[in-house]
Every structure is written in C-alpha cells, then in structure tokens.
Design a protein around this motif. Sequence first.
Motif, mmCIF file in Angstrom:
data_model
loop_
_atom_site.group_PDB
_atom_site.id
_atom_site.type_symbol
_atom_site.label_atom_id
_atom_site.label_comp_id
_atom_site.label_asym_id
_atom_site.label_seq_id
_atom_site.Cartn_x
_atom_site.Cartn_y
_atom_site.Cartn_z
ATOM 1 N N LEU A 114 0.814 -1.218 0.000
ATOM 2 C CA LEU A 114 0.000 0.000 0.000
ATOM 3 C C LEU A 114 0.845 1.264 0.000
ATOM 4 N N LYS A 115 1.951 1.242 0.739
ATOM 5 C CA LYS A 115 2.785 2.442 0.859
ATOM 6 C C LYS A 115 4.208 1.988 1.179
ATOM 7 N N ARG A 116 5.149 2.388 0.325
ATOM 8 C CA ARG A 116 6.542 1.998 0.553
ATOM 9 C C ARG A 116 7.078 2.608 1.849
ATOM 10 N N SER A 117 6.646 3.835 2.155
ATOM 11 C CA SER A 117 7.078 4.471 3.410
ATOM 12 C C SER A 117 5.989 5.394 3.938
ATOM 13 N N ILE A 118 5.626 5.198 5.187
ATOM 14 C CA ILE A 118 4.729 6.146 5.858
ATOM 15 C C ILE A 118 5.522 7.091 6.756
ATOM 16 N N GLY A 119 6.848 6.944 6.745
ATOM 17 C CA GLY A 119 7.705 7.858 7.497
ATOM 18 C C GLY A 119 8.121 7.363 8.857
ATOM 19 N N VAL A 120 7.305 6.473 9.464
ATOM 20 C CA VAL A 120 7.632 5.894 10.767
ATOM 21 C C VAL A 120 7.443 4.386 10.669
ATOM 22 N N ALA A 145 -7.953 4.202 2.426
ATOM 23 C CA ALA A 145 -8.694 4.413 1.177
ATOM 24 C C ALA A 145 -7.896 5.230 0.170
ATOM 25 N N THR A 146 -7.222 6.285 0.639
ATOM 26 C CA THR A 146 -6.479 7.171 -0.264
ATOM 27 C C THR A 146 -4.973 6.992 -0.164
ATOM 28 N N ARG A 147 -4.535 6.298 0.885
ATOM 29 C CA ARG A 147 -3.114 6.078 1.196
ATOM 30 C C ARG A 147 -2.406 7.379 1.576
ATOM 31 N N ALA A 148 -3.170 8.374 1.982
ATOM 32 C CA ALA A 148 -2.589 9.639 2.438
ATOM 33 C C ALA A 148 -2.030 9.479 3.844
ATOM 34 N N VAL A 149 -0.950 10.195 4.115
ATOM 35 C CA VAL A 149 -0.282 10.156 5.416
ATOM 36 C C VAL A 149 -0.267 11.562 5.999
ATOM 37 N N ARG A 150 -0.665 11.685 7.268
ATOM 38 C CA ARG A 150 -0.643 12.979 7.961
ATOM 39 C C ARG A 150 0.224 12.851 9.205
ATOM 40 N N PRO A 151 1.289 13.659 9.333
ATOM 41 C CA PRO A 151 2.131 13.578 10.528
ATOM 42 C C PRO A 151 1.403 14.095 11.763
ATOM 43 N N LEU A 204 -4.328 -5.091 7.532
ATOM 44 C CA LEU A 204 -3.222 -4.167 7.334
ATOM 45 C C LEU A 204 -2.026 -4.654 8.144
ATOM 46 N N VAL A 205 -0.858 -4.679 7.517
ATOM 47 C CA VAL A 205 0.353 -5.195 8.158
ATOM 48 C C VAL A 205 1.452 -4.143 8.022
ATOM 49 N N GLY A 206 2.160 -3.877 9.112
ATOM 50 C CA GLY A 206 3.224 -2.886 9.078
ATOM 51 C C GLY A 206 4.257 -3.118 10.155
ATOM 52 N N GLY A 207 5.216 -2.209 10.199
ATOM 53 C CA GLY A 207 6.239 -2.260 11.232
ATOM 54 C C GLY A 207 7.317 -3.285 10.955
ATOM 55 N N SER A 208 8.138 -3.494 11.935
ATOM 56 C CA SER A 208 9.308 -4.367 12.032
ATOM 57 C C SER A 208 10.529 -3.483 12.170
ATOM 58 N N TYR A 222 16.585 3.737 13.844
ATOM 59 C CA TYR A 222 16.304 3.500 12.438
ATOM 60 C C TYR A 222 17.592 2.999 11.786
ATOM 61 N N ASN A 223 17.502 1.845 11.136
ATOM 62 C CA ASN A 223 18.690 1.246 10.535
ATOM 63 C C ASN A 223 18.248 0.526 9.262
ATOM 64 N N PHE A 224 18.691 1.041 8.112
ATOM 65 C CA PHE A 224 18.258 0.494 6.828
ATOM 66 C C PHE A 224 19.310 -0.385 6.168
ATOM 67 N N SER A 225 20.380 -0.704 6.905
ATOM 68 C CA SER A 225 21.417 -1.585 6.360
ATOM 69 C C SER A 225 21.675 -2.787 7.265
ATOM 70 N N ALA A 226 20.849 -2.979 8.267
ATOM 71 C CA ALA A 226 21.009 -4.111 9.177
ATOM 72 C C ALA A 226 20.558 -5.405 8.506
ATOM 73 N N LEU A 227 20.804 -6.534 9.157
ATOM 74 C CA LEU A 227 20.358 -7.826 8.640
ATOM 75 C C LEU A 227 18.863 -7.803 8.355
ATOM 76 N N TYR A 228 18.090 -7.266 9.304
ATOM 77 C CA TYR A 228 16.654 -7.056 9.110
ATOM 78 C C TYR A 228 16.398 -5.564 9.301
ATOM 79 N N PRO A 229 16.361 -4.808 8.208
ATOM 80 C CA PRO A 229 16.297 -3.344 8.294
ATOM 81 C C PRO A 229 14.998 -2.843 8.925
ATOM 82 N N THR A 230 15.058 -1.621 9.396
ATOM 83 C CA THR A 230 13.851 -0.929 9.851
ATOM 84 C C THR A 230 12.869 -0.864 8.685
ATOM 85 N N GLU A 231 11.621 -1.213 8.947
ATOM 86 C CA GLU A 231 10.622 -1.294 7.883
ATOM 87 C C GLU A 231 9.582 -0.194 8.067
ATOM 88 N N LEU A 232 9.434 0.657 7.061
ATOM 89 C CA LEU A 232 8.508 1.788 7.106
ATOM 90 C C LEU A 232 7.257 1.561 6.259
#
Length: 562
Positions: free
Chosen positions: A42-48, A101-107, A417-421, A427-437
Amino acid sequence: MSVPQVKRKIMDPKILIFMLLVCCSSVFNVGAQSYQGKWKLLKRSIGVSAMHMAYLPNEKIVTFDRSEFGPSNITLPQGKCIKEGSKSSDCYAHSVEFDPATRAVRPLTILSDTWCSSGAFSIDGTLVQSGGYRLGEKVVRYFKPCMDCDWEEDQNGLLSPRWYASNQVLPDGKIIVVGGRYQFTYEFIPKLSGSDRILYKLPFLKETRYSALVPNNLYPFLHLSTDGNLFVFANDRGILLDYINSKVIRSYPVMPGGVSRNYPSTGSSVLLPLKLFSTTDSDSNTSTPDAEVLICGGTAPDSNEKANVGVFVPASKSCGRLIITAASPEWEMEEMPINRVMGDMIMLPTGDVLIINGAAKGTAGWGVARDPVLNPVLYRPDVRNRDESTRFEVLAPSLIPRLYHSTAHLLSDGRVLVGGSNPNINYNFSALYPTELSLEAFYPPYFTKTKPRPSIVAVNPGLKIGYKQKISLEFTLEGSVILSDLFVTMVAPSFTTHSIAMNQRLLVLAFNNEVKKTSSGNYLVEGYAPETAALAPPGYYQLFLVHEAIPSKGKWIQIKQF
C-alpha cells in the motif's frame, strides 16, 4: 512538508518483479505448492515504523513508534518542532495518521516516549493510549477520530510507571491497565472517581516472572470473560481476576509444553468467537455463552538469554485452547504447521483466526530473532479434528520480514493491514533485518472466492444501539440466500503492538432463523444486540454479515446503555 532522504538498500529488480507477480495473483505457487490469499503493497514508506497501531471509527489508522529512535522519515509541519529540556528541537514526527482508502499520510505530534506502551478505546471512539518509556511511562494520551485532531497528553494520567503493560475495556467503559516492567499492580483510566485513584496489587505478576532480566510475563494477555471478570495470562498460566474487589477467584492449570508465551518469549492470544444464541421475537439471548481462549506460539523460557549470545532456539509450534468458564477447564493442545514467535493473531469477520508475522527462531528484542516467517496461517476454530489441512491452512507469503515491533489490524473491508518491524535500536536500513517503514495489505482467502459478496444496505433502528435491542440488517446479495450459511458478527477494534491485540473481541450475534424479502427486493434478517456489557463492553464495533464464509464490508455501530 519535506521528507528527509534516507539511504536504503535497493531491492533486486528480480524481487520487484516477483513481488508484482505475488501481489497480482490470488493464488501463490511455489513448485507444486499453492497458497491461498494475496498481498498488496500500500505504501513503501509512511515515514515511521508501525510499532503500535489502532483503527479508528472514522476508518483512519493511527500508528507510531517511539520518540527516541532518532530522526524519522517524515517531518512535522512548520512550527511544530518539539523541544525537551536541554535537548535540541526535534522536528521529526514519530506518529502518523494513515488513510487506507487514499493512502494519504498525515504527521502527528506526540510529545512523550511511547515505546512499548498500551491502549484501548473509550465509549466515544477516542483512542486512550497509556504508558511508555522514561518521561512517557506515566502519560495517558488521547486521540479523537476527527479530521484535524492531534494527540493530547496527560503527563500524570497514571499512578504507576507502565512499560510493557496491557489494557482492556471493562463493562462500565473504564479501561484497566495491568502490569508493566517491575509493576505488579493494576489501575483504571481515566481517573474519574476515587476508586480510579487507587493502585491495586496483583502478586500473580511477580509469581509468574521468569527472572528480573527476562520476565517472560510482560504484556500479559487480558480477556474479559462473559461473567464480567478478567482473564489474565502471564508466562505459562492464567487466573480469573475480580478486579473490583482485587481478588483472584480462579487459578487455571499451567499450559503444557514448558513454553513461555509472553514478552520476550512472545506468543499471542485471542478470545475465540462468543456465540450468542438464536432468538424469537419474544425471547432475547437466553443464556451466557462459554468463553474460550486460544494461545499460540512463544518459545523456551531461556530463549532470550541464548539469543543474546548468538544461539537461536526454534520457536514453539504449540497452541492451546482453554474454556475459561468451564467447571473443570483443561488445556486442549495442538500444533501449528510452522514454528512461530512474535506472531500476531487477528480475528477475521468470519470467526477464523489469522496468525501472521514473526520468526521461527529466537525471541523478541533487539536483533535476537532469525528465520522470518513469511507465510500467514489461517486457523478455523470450528473444525474440531486435528487434521492440519482442514483446521490450519498455510497462506501466501509476503516478501517483507515482519519481526520485532510489527503490527497487524483488521480493516472494515475485510483486509488485514500489516506494518512495522524494527529489531534495531534506532532507524537502521542496512542491518540484517532493516527498519521497515512500509504498509501492506493481506487479502484473506475469502477475497479470492467466486461466490458473491453480501452488502449491508441499512441497520435498523440505526447505527447507535442499546443492549437487548431488537435490530435488523437489510442487505443485498446476488442469487439466493442459504440460511444455514448466514450469520452476523460484531468485532471490537483493537490496539495492536508486540503481538498482542488489546481488547480484540468478536461476537456472533443472535438472529432469527428467517430471511425476509423487502419491497425493494433486498433481504432482511432480524435479531438482537448483545444482552450485557460483559458480553460487549460499550463502544464502537464493526458489524459484518457473512454468507457462505464471505463477509460483507463492515458497518461501524456504537453500543451502549441509552
């Protein structure tokens, strides 16, 4: 708003093609094996990273991680930077609202540290969220389901620090908060009366602790029994608590197998569907249904200690069912087809249980799990034989590992809906199991069936109903209605984190064994709302009509004493 650019691993193009094939197929094939269900990103990144998640009656998702993770991938609106003491200003959001529904993200602006906190909903649909880490450990936060709402925080909303605690809505609409690290007590929120300002001791939480460093009883499983008392499960055993009089009125047998089920040896638990009885016009619900708990997964009590020195113990396959209202309750044990720790268990509108996310080895915690379990499993509680092919069904796999700090939640359209990890300290995007947004949706097998889907047209007398009230559902369906394959379910929205869906509850409502035709050509079924608040605590629920194992889209209703 500007979004910081964070270097991420580039996905192999072959994997991207493979993901498209999976997402666009209703059945996923590997060799001779085929799996039902499908996935969609649904969304590659929601920011968190979606460490905590709740679904509001306005059909928006609120999710958040923790303020101590460092810079997130989404910034706050200009002028909303947070300054805490001598620290420099933090202009990054750690909570967002997501519209499926719209996949919009609001901080959103969250001031205190929500790491490993808990939550539930008030009668009016407000998310009441409690505890956390350090300066957040006594905070109670409120988020209302309105267009431009943001978090409101009561810095002294709790009497005791609550880190890894659990919440449950009670028959009077109050929320009980149980446990937390080094906290062997419970209390009530919000603080509206004198009894809410008392801290109640619960020695059971100390008795079930494996050790001070590896408790194996944090985030205890809570389920409101049909008699209004509270089932509390920690580590490998449960009690029935009279929380009003602070008295344990029943102790249950130890769950067999020598497996710990609570954090960090994290399993998961659900209260199986509460089946109310068919009624006539002159007779509402005639008796109280049994309450049965299902607990699956977890790992050996010393798994966390071993994982911290690089030894990853296989997770458990075992599940246990316990009728907590039985005169002489005994565990009924069985095995999942896949070992799993940190799995989420989500009640589907059909009354089946989706077991999703997690790992096959290790435990919860920073970097201490291996072998992500990518395949969800469907559990059919009404299939009474132990044949894995009928009671358990392995479903189509995701391509995204969902380990520590993953979440899952039922949406009103029937998707999950499934998210997180994020098994990393920051936040670490190069670890064995990276932070998932990312956020993705899993489509259970009922989406891939060729049978028609029912649609609820109207709920009478309306979307606000009282206990014992007679109600009717008008619905459309292509073709004929098979009465024996028709039922109505009511699902409470949960607060999900750390493999626990707090306040999750599904009722099969009592409806007459008759379907009528309306003048407009639609169908009509009649029945009754739940009889007591012990069966259905006041608040919002999603109402589904299920025909031939295919659910309608849910309608939000509110039940309370009018």
